[in-house]
Design a protein around this motif. Structure first.
Motif, mmCIF file in Angstrom:
data_model
loop_
_atom_site.group_PDB
_atom_site.id
_atom_site.type_symbol
_atom_site.label_atom_id
_atom_site.label_comp_id
_atom_site.label_asym_id
_atom_site.label_seq_id
_atom_site.Cartn_x
_atom_site.Cartn_y
_atom_site.Cartn_z
ATOM 1 N N VAL A 1 -28.883 21.006 56.851
ATOM 2 C CA VAL A 1 -29.750 21.938 57.567
ATOM 3 C C VAL A 1 -28.911 23.003 58.268
ATOM 4 C CG1 VAL A 1 -31.617 22.139 59.246
ATOM 5 C CG2 VAL A 1 -31.386 20.032 57.904
ATOM 6 N N TYR A 2 -29.344 24.253 58.107
ATOM 7 C CA TYR A 2 -28.649 25.415 58.644
ATOM 8 C C TYR A 2 -29.646 26.304 59.398
ATOM 9 C CZ TYR A 2 -25.184 24.147 55.112
ATOM 10 O OH TYR A 2 -24.273 23.469 54.357
ATOM 11 N N PRO A 3 -29.175 27.019 60.417
ATOM 12 C CA PRO A 3 -30.025 28.072 60.975
ATOM 13 C C PRO A 3 -30.255 29.122 59.879
ATOM 14 C CG PRO A 3 -28.189 27.593 62.454
ATOM 15 C CD PRO A 3 -27.914 26.889 61.157
ATOM 16 N N ASN A 4 -31.452 29.643 59.799
ATOM 17 C CA ASN A 4 -31.775 30.635 58.767
ATOM 18 C C ASN A 4 -30.839 31.837 58.869
ATOM 19 O OD1 ASN A 4 -33.028 31.987 56.710
ATOM 20 N ND2 ASN A 4 -34.933 32.360 57.807
ATOM 21 N N GLY A 5 -30.174 32.161 57.739
ATOM 22 C CA GLY A 5 -29.280 33.307 57.669
ATOM 23 C C GLY A 5 -27.862 33.033 58.128
ATOM 24 N N LYS A 6 -27.546 31.776 58.451
ATOM 25 C CA LYS A 6 -26.195 31.450 58.937
ATOM 26 C C LYS A 6 -25.589 30.338 58.091
ATOM 27 C CE LYS A 6 -27.192 32.989 63.558
ATOM 28 N NZ LYS A 6 -27.332 32.664 64.949
ATOM 29 N N ASP A 7 -24.251 30.229 58.148
ATOM 30 C CA ASP A 7 -23.534 29.241 57.350
ATOM 31 C C ASP A 7 -23.086 28.014 58.136
ATOM 32 O OD1 ASP A 7 -23.724 30.784 55.022
ATOM 33 O OD2 ASP A 7 -21.891 31.890 55.481
ATOM 34 N N ASP B 1 -44.833 16.916 49.687
ATOM 35 C CA ASP B 1 -43.739 16.316 48.914
ATOM 36 C C ASP B 1 -42.565 17.267 48.708
ATOM 37 O OD1 ASP B 1 -45.262 14.041 48.778
ATOM 38 O OD2 ASP B 1 -45.463 14.035 46.591
ATOM 39 N N PHE B 2 -42.783 18.585 48.805
ATOM 40 C CA PHE B 2 -41.677 19.532 48.621
ATOM 41 C C PHE B 2 -40.601 19.349 49.683
ATOM 42 C CE2 PHE B 2 -44.712 21.868 51.301
ATOM 43 C CZ PHE B 2 -43.896 22.425 52.280
ATOM 44 N N TRP B 3 -40.917 18.666 50.782
ATOM 45 C CA TRP B 3 -39.960 18.428 51.865
ATOM 46 C C TRP B 3 -39.171 17.134 51.661
ATOM 47 C CZ3 TRP B 3 -41.176 16.523 57.393
ATOM 48 C CH2 TRP B 3 -40.171 16.910 58.292
ATOM 49 N N VAL B 4 -39.601 16.273 50.743
ATOM 50 C CA VAL B 4 -38.951 14.984 50.521
ATOM 51 C C VAL B 4 -37.581 15.196 49.881
ATOM 52 C CG1 VAL B 4 -39.107 12.791 49.266
ATOM 53 C CG2 VAL B 4 -41.158 13.761 50.358
ATOM 54 N N GLY B 5 -36.560 14.537 50.436
ATOM 55 C CA GLY B 5 -35.211 14.624 49.888
ATOM 56 C C GLY B 5 -34.174 14.432 50.972
ATOM 57 N N TYR C 1 -33.432 24.024 55.020
ATOM 58 C CA TYR C 1 -33.024 22.715 54.500
ATOM 59 C C TYR C 1 -32.544 22.927 53.069
ATOM 60 C CZ TYR C 1 -35.651 20.320 58.260
ATOM 61 O OH TYR C 1 -36.125 19.843 59.459
ATOM 62 N N LYS C 2 -31.248 22.663 52.827
ATOM 63 C CA LYS C 2 -30.663 22.799 51.494
ATOM 64 C C LYS C 2 -30.384 21.412 50.935
ATOM 65 C CE LYS C 2 -28.502 27.233 52.550
ATOM 66 N NZ LYS C 2 -27.227 27.991 52.601
ATOM 67 N N LYS C 3 -30.774 21.180 49.674
ATOM 68 C CA LYS C 3 -30.558 19.873 49.034
ATOM 69 C C LYS C 3 -29.093 19.495 49.084
ATOM 70 C CE LYS C 3 -34.536 18.602 47.023
ATOM 71 N NZ LYS C 3 -35.227 17.383 47.266
ATOM 72 N N ARG C 4 -28.848 18.244 49.461
ATOM 73 C CA ARG C 4 -27.478 17.719 49.484
ATOM 74 C C ARG C 4 -27.008 17.426 48.077
ATOM 75 N NH1 ARG C 4 -24.688 16.141 53.656
ATOM 76 N NH2 ARG C 4 -23.618 14.526 52.502
ATOM 77 N N TYR D 1 -43.651 25.095 57.345
ATOM 78 C CA TYR D 1 -42.724 24.608 56.319
ATOM 79 C C TYR D 1 -43.088 25.297 55.012
ATOM 80 C CZ TYR D 1 -42.135 20.628 59.546
ATOM 81 O OH TYR D 1 -41.904 19.838 60.631
ATOM 82 N N SER D 2 -42.081 25.888 54.349
ATOM 83 C CA SER D 2 -42.360 26.560 53.077
ATOM 84 C C SER D 2 -41.221 26.335 52.093
ATOM 85 C CB SER D 2 -42.593 28.055 53.299
ATOM 86 O OG SER D 2 -41.496 28.642 53.964
ATOM 87 N N LEU D 3 -41.610 26.063 50.849
ATOM 88 C CA LEU D 3 -40.652 25.911 49.757
ATOM 89 C C LEU D 3 -40.147 27.295 49.378
ATOM 90 C CD1 LEU D 3 -39.288 24.013 47.706
ATOM 91 C CD2 LEU D 3 -41.270 24.402 46.209
ATOM 92 N N GLN D 4 -38.829 27.450 49.324
ATOM 93 C CA GLN D 4 -38.205 28.726 48.990
ATOM 94 C C GLN D 4 -37.918 28.787 47.484
ATOM 95 O OE1 GLN D 4 -37.711 31.036 51.859
ATOM 96 N NE2 GLN D 4 -39.241 29.446 52.252
ATOM 97 N N PRO D 5 -37.774 29.990 46.920
ATOM 98 C CA PRO D 5 -37.537 30.122 45.472
ATOM 99 C C PRO D 5 -36.319 29.353 44.967
ATOM 100 C CG PRO D 5 -38.098 32.249 46.418
ATOM 101 C CD PRO D 5 -37.934 31.287 47.570
ATOM 102 N N ASP D 6 -35.288 29.156 45.816
ATOM 103 C CA ASP D 6 -34.082 28.446 45.382
ATOM 104 C C ASP D 6 -34.194 26.926 45.540
ATOM 105 O OD1 ASP D 6 -33.896 28.104 48.129
ATOM 106 O OD2 ASP D 6 -31.920 29.039 48.319
ATOM 107 N N GLY D 7 -35.377 26.415 45.946
ATOM 108 C CA GLY D 7 -35.564 24.976 46.108
ATOM 109 C C GLY D 7 -35.310 24.478 47.518
ATOM 110 N N SER D 8 -34.798 25.333 48.383
ATOM 111 C CA SER D 8 -34.614 24.941 49.778
ATOM 112 C C SER D 8 -35.980 24.975 50.481
ATOM 113 C CB SER D 8 -33.620 25.878 50.470
ATOM 114 O OG SER D 8 -34.127 27.198 50.531
#
Length: 178
Positions: free
Chosen positions: A45-51, A37-41, A168-171, A138-145
């Motif tokens: 989406v960004y490459p890791n470490g890039k903007d 469920d942590f992936w639901v939302g 994956y950053k929440k929209r 797939y892993s939940l990051q401390p910032d919710g991403s």
């Protein structure tokens, strides 16, 4: 017959109303069905470490909580999606990925130590006739991403190298309907 009608009507009118029964619990209410469920939302989406954003992704929990569906919408190129479900008989998760090219990929795995790990053989992932075993973590990051780290092995899992690495950053706003 009309002699008995008032008595029958009185009996029907005075019968107590039956209490409504509670709906039966969802067959997919066990905790294992919520591991992903942590992936639901809705995600940017960004490459890791890039903007530079590469995709939108809409992840929904469906079918009375029995499945999770992804709609992958890259900003360039064709899209795809996956259907994910927990199988209580095997105590494992299964994902079927279907992209815009013909064919599909099946991944299997499970929730281990706060991460969802799914592995499957992807035919032609590196070009025609160049198959690889793909492991997605797939892993939940401390910032919710959510991080989706994809690794590949061309030697049946003896060695692994990064194939893709997304965050994956929440929209802030809903994904526009097409």
């Amino acid at each position: 017959m009309s002699f008995f009608a008032p008595a029958i009507l009185l009996a029907v009118q005075s019968a107590p109303a039956a209490a409504p029964s509670a709906p039966p619990p969802s067959p997919c209410a066990a905790a294992e069905f919520s591991q992903f469920d942590f992936w639901v939302g809705e995600w940017d989406v960004y490459p890791n470490g890039k903007d530079n954003q590469v995709a939108l992704s809409k992840i929904e929990k469906l079918y009375a909580g029995c499945a999770i569906r992804e709609n992958w919408m890259p900003l360039k190129g064709p899209g795809g999606g996956s259907l994910n479900a927990y199988n209580p008989a095997t105590k494992s998760w299964h994902q079927t990925w279907v992209g815009s090219a013909p064919g599909h990929v099946n991944f299997d795995g499970g929730f281990t130590g706060e991460k969802m790990v799914l592995t499957g053989m992807w035919a032609g992932v590196n070009g025609p006739g160049q198959d690889a075993l793909i492991r997605m973590i797939y892993s939940l990051q401390p910032d919710g991403s959510v991080r989706q780290h994809g690794e590949q092995s061309t030697d049946q899992g003896l060695t692994w190298s990064t194939n893709f690495d997304f965050i994956y950053k929440k929209r802030k706003e809903p994904i526009p309907a097409k």
